[in-house]
Design an enzyme around this catalytic site. Sequence first.
Site, mmCIF file in Angstrom:
data_model
loop_
_atom_site.group_PDB
_atom_site.id
_atom_site.type_symbol
_atom_site.label_atom_id
_atom_site.label_comp_id
_atom_site.label_asym_id
_atom_site.label_seq_id
_atom_site.Cartn_x
_atom_site.Cartn_y
_atom_site.Cartn_z
ATOM 1 N N ASP A 31 12.778 18.601 -132.577
ATOM 2 C CA ASP A 31 12.115 18.293 -131.306
ATOM 3 C C ASP A 31 13.076 17.576 -130.372
ATOM 4 O OD1 ASP A 31 9.957 19.370 -132.445
ATOM 5 O OD2 ASP A 31 8.704 17.548 -132.435
ATOM 6 N N GLU A 33 16.397 17.802 -130.216
ATOM 7 C CA GLU A 33 17.356 18.753 -129.621
ATOM 8 C C GLU A 33 16.681 19.541 -128.498
ATOM 9 O OE1 GLU A 33 20.353 20.421 -133.046
ATOM 10 O OE2 GLU A 33 18.197 20.648 -133.383
ATOM 11 N N TYR A 34 15.469 20.001 -128.817
ATOM 12 C CA TYR A 34 14.730 20.801 -127.834
ATOM 13 C C TYR A 34 14.569 20.007 -126.535
ATOM 14 C CZ TYR A 34 11.077 23.873 -125.953
ATOM 15 O OH TYR A 34 10.354 24.732 -125.163
ATOM 16 N N ASP A 35 14.114 18.758 -126.679
ATOM 17 C CA ASP A 35 13.881 17.918 -125.495
ATOM 18 C C ASP A 35 15.175 17.697 -124.719
ATOM 19 O OD1 ASP A 35 11.293 17.777 -126.119
ATOM 20 O OD2 ASP A 35 11.318 15.720 -126.905
ATOM 21 N N SER A 80 -14.119 46.950 -123.440
ATOM 22 C CA SER A 80 -14.309 46.263 -124.720
ATOM 23 C C SER A 80 -15.086 47.207 -125.630
ATOM 24 C CB SER A 80 -15.013 44.927 -124.548
ATOM 25 O OG SER A 80 -15.982 44.998 -123.569
ATOM 26 N N GLU A 109 -8.778 43.675 -137.723
ATOM 27 C CA GLU A 109 -8.148 42.498 -137.123
ATOM 28 C C GLU A 109 -9.215 41.438 -136.871
ATOM 29 O OE1 GLU A 109 -6.142 43.810 -133.539
ATOM 30 O OE2 GLU A 109 -5.703 45.719 -134.497
ATOM 31 N N LYS A 111 -11.430 39.100 -134.859
ATOM 32 C CA LYS A 111 -11.830 39.170 -133.449
ATOM 33 C C LYS A 111 -11.666 37.770 -132.870
ATOM 34 C CE LYS A 111 -15.646 40.742 -130.521
ATOM 35 N NZ LYS A 111 -15.529 39.638 -129.585
ATOM 36 N N ASP A 113 -11.829 34.655 -130.539
ATOM 37 C CA ASP A 113 -12.914 34.237 -129.656
ATOM 38 C C ASP A 113 -12.341 33.516 -128.439
ATOM 39 O OD1 ASP A 113 -15.377 33.773 -128.673
ATOM 40 O OD2 ASP A 113 -15.913 32.196 -130.086
ATOM 41 N N ARG A 132 -9.415 39.956 -117.254
ATOM 42 C CA ARG A 132 -10.056 41.251 -117.375
ATOM 43 C C ARG A 132 -10.921 41.558 -116.152
ATOM 44 N NH1 ARG A 132 -15.067 43.001 -119.277
ATOM 45 N NH2 ARG A 132 -14.969 45.076 -120.174
ATOM 46 N N GLU A 166 -5.560 38.239 -126.502
ATOM 47 C CA GLU A 166 -6.581 37.235 -126.253
ATOM 48 C C GLU A 166 -5.943 35.922 -125.827
ATOM 49 O OE1 GLU A 166 -9.409 38.622 -126.588
ATOM 50 O OE2 GLU A 166 -10.981 37.124 -126.952
ATOM 51 N N TYR A 218 -2.665 42.120 -129.119
ATOM 52 C CA TYR A 218 -3.279 43.095 -130.033
ATOM 53 C C TYR A 218 -3.372 44.521 -129.518
ATOM 54 C CZ TYR A 218 -7.437 41.314 -127.476
ATOM 55 O OH TYR A 218 -8.320 40.902 -126.533
ATOM 56 N N LYS A 283 -10.336 49.315 -135.785
ATOM 57 C CA LYS A 283 -9.752 50.354 -134.931
ATOM 58 C C LYS A 283 -9.253 51.489 -135.811
ATOM 59 C CE LYS A 283 -7.940 46.705 -131.949
ATOM 60 N NZ LYS A 283 -6.751 45.923 -131.592
ATOM 61 N N LYS A 307 -19.578 41.610 -135.386
ATOM 62 C CA LYS A 307 -19.712 40.185 -135.080
ATOM 63 C C LYS A 307 -20.336 39.442 -136.259
ATOM 64 C CE LYS A 307 -20.559 39.018 -130.848
ATOM 65 N NZ LYS A 307 -20.080 38.318 -129.688
ATOM 66 N N CYS A 401 -53.567 22.133 -116.920
ATOM 67 C CA CYS A 401 -52.172 22.040 -116.480
ATOM 68 C C CYS A 401 -51.650 20.628 -116.764
ATOM 69 C CB CYS A 401 -52.072 22.348 -114.987
ATOM 70 S SG CYS A 401 -50.415 22.040 -114.345
ATOM 71 N N CYS A 404 -51.192 18.965 -113.064
ATOM 72 C CA CYS A 404 -52.250 18.708 -112.074
ATOM 73 C C CYS A 404 -53.648 18.772 -112.678
ATOM 74 C CB CYS A 404 -52.126 19.686 -110.915
ATOM 75 S SG CYS A 404 -52.483 21.380 -111.389
ATOM 76 N N CYS A 417 -51.215 28.071 -114.577
ATOM 77 C CA CYS A 417 -51.908 27.099 -113.745
ATOM 78 C C CYS A 417 -52.185 27.814 -112.421
ATOM 79 C CB CYS A 417 -51.029 25.871 -113.500
ATOM 80 S SG CYS A 417 -51.688 24.839 -112.166
ATOM 81 N N CYS A 422 -50.055 22.928 -107.130
ATOM 82 C CA CYS A 422 -49.601 22.177 -108.303
ATOM 83 C C CYS A 422 -48.178 21.684 -108.057
ATOM 84 C CB CYS A 422 -49.648 23.069 -109.544
ATOM 85 S SG CYS A 422 -48.862 22.294 -110.967
HETATM 86 S S1 IVH Z 1 -8.708 45.401 -128.904
HETATM 87 C C1 IVH Z 1 -10.833 48.545 -126.010
HETATM 88 N N1 IVH Z 1 -8.367 43.545 -130.681
HETATM 89 O O1 IVH Z 1 -12.977 41.388 -128.306
HETATM 90 C C2 IVH Z 1 -10.785 47.156 -126.488
HETATM 91 N N2 IVH Z 1 -9.879 43.100 -128.924
HETATM 92 O O2 IVH Z 1 -14.759 44.253 -127.678
HETATM 93 C C3 IVH Z 1 -9.404 46.748 -126.798
HETATM 94 N N3 IVH Z 1 -10.846 40.849 -129.002
HETATM 95 O O3 IVH Z 1 -13.044 42.117 -125.074
HETATM 96 C C4 IVH Z 1 -9.357 45.382 -127.312
HETATM 97 N N4 IVH Z 1 -9.793 40.169 -130.776
HETATM 98 O O4 IVH Z 1 -11.233 40.518 -125.661
HETATM 99 C C5 IVH Z 1 -9.013 43.894 -129.560
HETATM 100 N N5 IVH Z 1 -7.863 41.970 -132.293
HETATM 101 C C6 IVH Z 1 -8.532 42.315 -131.196
HETATM 102 C C7 IVH Z 1 -9.413 41.441 -130.552
HETATM 103 C C8 IVH Z 1 -10.081 41.875 -129.417
HETATM 104 C C9 IVH Z 1 -10.645 39.832 -129.831
HETATM 105 C C10 IVH Z 1 -11.787 40.797 -127.870
HETATM 106 C C11 IVH Z 1 -11.349 41.500 -126.639
HETATM 107 C C12 IVH Z 1 -12.463 42.468 -126.275
HETATM 108 C C13 IVH Z 1 -13.469 42.287 -127.374
HETATM 109 C C14 IVH Z 1 -13.673 43.591 -128.142
#
Ligand code: IVH
Length: 662
Positions: A31, A33-35, A80, A109, A111, A113, A132, A166, A218, A283, A307, A401, A404, A417, A422
């Site tokens: 750290d 060196e980086y700084d 999406s 993969e 997902k 958040d 997006r 993301e 991704y 996918k 989900k 009610c 009132c 009511c 009222c």
């Molecule tokens: S691929 C055509 N890969 O989840 C969709 N999406 O419906 C191409 N998300 O809105 C996206 N992790 O924001 C992809 N490993 C992942 C993801 C990912 C989260 C989100 C993305 C999208 C929604 C998928």
Amino acid sequence: MSIQERIDELISKINQASYEYYILDNPTMTDQEYDDYYKELLILEEKHPKFKRPDSPTNRVGGNALDKFEKVTHAHPMLSFDDIFNEEEIRAFDDRIKKTIASPTYTLEPKMDGLSGSLIYEKGLLVRGATRGDGIIGEDITLNIKTIKSVPLRLTKPIDIEVRGEIYMSKDAFLKANIDRRENNENEFANPRNAAAGSVRQLDSKITAKRNLDFMAYFIPNPEDFGLKTQSESLAFLRELGFVTNYKLNQKANDVDDILKYINDLAEKRPHLPYNIDGVVLKVDNLNDEKVLGYTSRVPRWGIAYKFPAEEVLTTLREIKFTVGRTGKITPNAIFHPVHVDGSLVSKATLHNYDYCVEKDIRVGDVISIRKAGDVIPEVVEVKLDRRNENVKEFTMIDKCPMCNTPLIRKDANHFCPNEHCPARKIEALIHFVSRPAMNIDGLGENIIEDFYNMKIISSIEDIYNLKNQKEELIELEGFGKKSIDNLLNSIENSKSNSLEKLLFAIGILGIGAKTAKVLAKKYHSLDNLMNASLEELTSIKDIGDVLANNIVNYFKDEKNIELINNLKKIGLNMEYKGEKSLYNSLISNKKFVITGTISFMGRNEIKALIEKYDGITVDSVSKNTDIVIVGDSPGSKYDKAQKLGIEIWNEERFKKIIESL
Ligand code: IVH
């Protein structure tokens, strides 16, 4: 060594160190060196700004604040996936894929958040970062994206590429951000996703820089242009370019059992991950198979998002409290011991109506489980009957009610009511009138309206516009001051010029939501025209059914309502539709279009007429002057030519989305 050479050297050293830290998980620089390198670079750049490079790590602290974000059109729509929630739906997805692809391989993969972002690199240099938005048009957040340390400012190859991924906030960064906010007396973020969304849309990128966002790559929209044959190759390529990918957790699967196992394993790891995930993205791995599967009018067919079930938390019901809405509808609400659900503290949930309560047999003192429906609104999932204490009393509906005391009347599952005077109904109507989608008056929150009503400062909508006559008294009220009252009065004055649809929604005609209000405003242009519309005419409008048409006609028959409208006219409220030149409209006007191939939902002449209606120009052949080529099924040589000339191409799906928004 010249100054420029030293700057180049420092940038390489620092960027290499970030690469080793973020991508290789293998830091080699201390750290300290980086700084030291960083400080030296900063001093040299300040002294010799002409040598400052766009990929310098000093760009990560943010730049000057913007007034607004510029809109950008995505070269490929940002879609999406459809969401699914259980094994059955996973099997159905796999069956559907197998109808087209005999033995598919999937990439699985986590997902992430957060929120999706698009990054554009030219000759390996980050030139644009965008949100997006609605999938077609997003916002340019380049300065904010540059502050994200896991986003490479320069790739390992000097290529032109768009990368999607993301934008998210780690659990650690989230906790730190909230400590900061508590110390500054600011509202805490409910969860890391909200925190990331709020941070990435800061006009002041210096604030974004402090929030420590992250980026996980991704997706490449045009992988074939880089010779990639599978999604897993895309992910490996992204990592090679210098992006953080989820390479330790991404996996391949050949059948549903593999998928289910992956989901279970990931669910176990979930609490220990440094960031939030909310499911698994599936996918089809082979990009050729993806092409064959293609898209529906909304979503890709080649992938889906599983989900995780929403978090359910147990708590005890303290009270069932009845509230009165602006139509007089009585709603029972569950008031329970506050609990954290998916990151935010909740203490109440709607119980909708009498029938719902009876069906659930919910009783004060019961243990209940709570979750967030659609990720936001808390709901009672279940009453734990096995944990019921025998002396809890059965749910009883009130018959008067709560505000009132007027005896309630019952219509189907709901109680109302019927008293038009009222106070609860009046207060709710006022709250609705000033709310953001209605007249959008800032500074009159629910509690203030209630206080002002009780203090008889505001009893009717007209009174809101007369507040300016009591300015001095208002400034003296506890909790107010000159500045807040000035802001409030300004906001009230500004609301007078709102376009008709806002007023139409605000006055609260039964059943007229913001969307219908807009349809009506667009169609009738002025409130007077709408007031004169006949029942037959109204029912002939696409989105207006018999019930709504009746409500509208009845509303304008009522003397009281006519008096309100006349008063508002006298006060100076705008009663006309101001229209708006929609963004989509500006995508068409003055642009030269060529159409090739068959568009499934619209004939050629119809398309031409539509483009001309929005001031676009249609021509027959593609040249360098063409702005946009609309490409349908089996396109001709015009498509190839357009691609060669690098002209913007709209496929059927995109075209459809745009015209739907006109
Ligand atoms: S691929 C055509 N890969 O989840 C969709 N999406 O419906 C191409 N998300 O809105 C996206 N992790 O924001 C992809 N490993 C992942 C993801 C990912 C989260 C989100 C993305 C999208 C929604 C998928």
